[in-house]
Design a protein around this motif. Structure first.
Motif, short mmCIF file in Angstrom:
data_model
loop_
_atom_site.label_atom_id
_atom_site.label_comp_id
_atom_site.label_asym_id
_atom_site.label_seq_id
_atom_site.Cartn_x
_atom_site.Cartn_y
_atom_site.Cartn_z
N SER A 3 30.43 48.83 26.95
CA SER A 3 30.14 47.40 26.82
C SER A 3 29.68 46.86 28.19
N PHE A 4 30.23 47.39 29.27
CA PHE A 4 29.76 47.00 30.61
C PHE A 4 28.42 47.66 30.91
N ARG A 5 28.29 48.96 30.58
CA ARG A 5 27.02 49.65 30.84
C ARG A 5 25.87 48.93 30.13
N ASP A 6 26.11 48.52 28.88
CA ASP A 6 25.06 47.83 28.12
C ASP A 6 24.75 46.46 28.72
N SER A 7 25.77 45.81 29.28
CA SER A 7 25.53 44.52 29.94
C SER A 7 24.66 44.72 31.18
N PHE A 8 24.93 45.78 31.94
CA PHE A 8 24.14 46.05 33.15
C PHE A 8 22.68 46.32 32.74
N LEU A 9 22.52 47.07 31.65
CA LEU A 9 21.16 47.40 31.18
C LEU A 9 20.38 46.15 30.82
N LYS A 10 21.08 45.14 30.28
CA LYS A 10 20.43 43.86 29.92
C LYS A 10 19.77 43.24 31.14
N VAL A 32 26.23 41.19 24.05
CA VAL A 32 27.03 42.41 24.31
C VAL A 32 28.50 41.99 24.39
N ASN A 33 29.26 42.44 23.42
CA ASN A 33 30.64 41.98 23.30
C ASN A 33 31.63 43.13 23.35
N PHE A 34 32.88 42.77 23.60
CA PHE A 34 33.97 43.75 23.60
C PHE A 34 35.17 43.05 22.97
N THR A 35 35.75 43.67 21.93
CA THR A 35 36.81 42.93 21.22
C THR A 35 38.17 43.64 21.29
N LEU A 70 28.26 32.83 44.15
CA LEU A 70 27.21 33.16 43.20
C LEU A 70 26.01 32.26 43.46
N LYS A 71 24.81 32.87 43.49
CA LYS A 71 23.59 32.06 43.66
C LYS A 71 23.47 31.08 42.48
N PRO A 72 22.73 29.97 42.64
CA PRO A 72 22.65 28.98 41.55
C PRO A 72 22.23 29.59 40.21
N LYS A 73 21.34 30.57 40.24
CA LYS A 73 20.96 31.20 38.96
C LYS A 73 21.65 32.54 38.74
N GLY A 74 22.69 32.79 39.53
CA GLY A 74 23.41 34.06 39.43
C GLY A 74 24.20 34.16 38.13
N LYS A 75 24.60 35.40 37.81
CA LYS A 75 25.32 35.63 36.54
C LYS A 75 26.66 36.33 36.77
N LEU A 76 27.60 35.98 35.88
CA LEU A 76 28.90 36.64 35.88
C LEU A 76 28.94 37.65 34.73
N ILE A 77 29.64 38.74 34.94
CA ILE A 77 29.92 39.70 33.85
C ILE A 77 31.39 40.07 33.95
N PRO A 78 32.23 39.75 32.96
CA PRO A 78 31.93 39.04 31.72
C PRO A 78 31.78 37.54 31.93
N GLU A 79 31.41 36.85 30.82
CA GLU A 79 31.15 35.41 30.91
C GLU A 79 32.20 34.56 30.18
#
Ligand SMILES: C[S@@+](CC[C@H](N)C(=O)[O-])C[C@H]1O[C@@H](n2cnc3c(N)ncnc32)[C@H](O)[C@@H]1O
Length: 294
Positions: free
Chosen positions: A49-56, A245-248, A156-165
């Motif tokens: 689920s993390f690998r797929d998030s990185f790929l995104k 991309v989710n993880f439950t 985090l930069k203004p347009k930066g992203k967190l994983i997970p969200e």
């Protein structure tokens, strides 16, 4: 296989609380025992689920990232070949040598700043494009995901992203058997599931871009579908790593978990009951309170 299976079957009762033990902070190991890192590394559902998030995000090609709680680099190794620069943070001193050796072995040490410290005290010298961190636990009640991201998102930069969200915490009511002194336990085998008697309801949603560390106090209205005595809540946390991309929850991370109610209560199918919930992030599920308002 049948021999192996029959060996496990005889161990079912002992294994009921084995995950609880593996996932409980152990000062002797400055955190989790070695076996828990194995449980995490070998869980392809969690890792993918993390690998797929990185790929995104194209594996963060030429970006500056920060990963907090890198552990044995189970997630980091997917993006490190591609990034421009990485700040890797880990507080478990038992892992320092291993991490340094791995960085050198793979030729990543020149673009990595390894910070062996508590993430909540770390100051980064620049803003980053991505912050990645798997410091979660069910409801974020035991681990410090909320506090760590609350501190680090200033970098985090203004347009930066967190994983997970985002983390959605869900509850159901049911009946389970608890051994003496056990107030909560994560599920490893389905025979240890509670007998559920209600539908599943959302308690709260953690938006990791915004949520601040403060106690959660909620009243949740839940419809019962079966009659009987309920003595526990059955918790699930659903994680949005990135949109799509989710993880439950699996045995290695945020396994569905049972917590004792303050008091067992008889319910009748069709009624709506009021469940009261009180807990604080990064404390202990044993301190969380769940009770039915009568
Ligand atoms: C659940 S493990 C995940 C390890 C690795 N990222 C993985 O996914 O396999 C969380 C890691 O974060 C580390 N950690 C927990 N709290 C931390 C903190 N406040 N600062 C730095 N590291 C922390 C723990 O020591 C542990 O190695």
């Amino acid at each position: 296989m049948s021999k192996f299976l029959s060996k496990i079957v005889t161990q079912y009762p002992e294994l009921k609380y084995a995950l609880l033990e593996a996932q409980t902070f152990d000062p002797q190991y400055f955190g989790f025992p070695e076996v828990y890192y194995k449980i995490m590394e070998t869980d392809s559902v969690r890792v993918n689920s993390f690998r797929d998030s990185f790929l995104k995000y194209k594996n963060f090609k030429n970006k500056v990232v920060c990963e907090v709680g890198v552990g044995t680099l189970a997630l980091s190794r997917f993006f490190l070949p591609h990034v421009k620069k990485a700040y890797l943070i880990e507080s478990n001193p038992k892992l320092i040598k291993f991490i340094q050796k791995e960085l050198k072995k793979n030729g990543w040490e020149k673009k990595v700043v390894f910070i062996a410290a508590d993430a909540m005290t770390v100051q980064l010298p620049e803003k980053v494009d991505f912050i990645i961190g798997e410091n979660m636990s069910i409801f974020c009640a035991n681990e410090h995901q909320v506090q760590i991201f609350q501190h680090l998102r200033q970098f985090l930069k203004p347009k930066g992203k967190l994983i997970p969200e985002k983390i959605i915490n869900l509850v159901q009511l049911g009946k389970a058997t608890f051994s003496k002194n056990i107030k909560h336990y994560p599920i490893m085998f389905s025979r240890h599931l509670p007998t559920v008697m209600t539908i599943q309801k959302e308690v709260n949603t953690i938006d990791l871009y915004k949520t601040k560390d403060k106690p959660v106090a909620k009243t949740v209205r839940v419809k019962t579908l079966l009659s009987g005595k309920v003595n526990c809540v059955y918790l699930n946390s659903w994680v949005q790593c990135v949109e799509g991309v989710n993880f439950t929850g699996t045995d290695s991370l945020m396994p569905p978990t049972i917590v004792k109610l303050k008091k067992a209560v008889n319910v009748v199918a069709g009624e709506t009951i009021q469940l009261k919930v009180k807990f604080s992030y990064g404390t202990s599920l044993d301190e969380a309170l769940f009770w039915i308002e009568q």
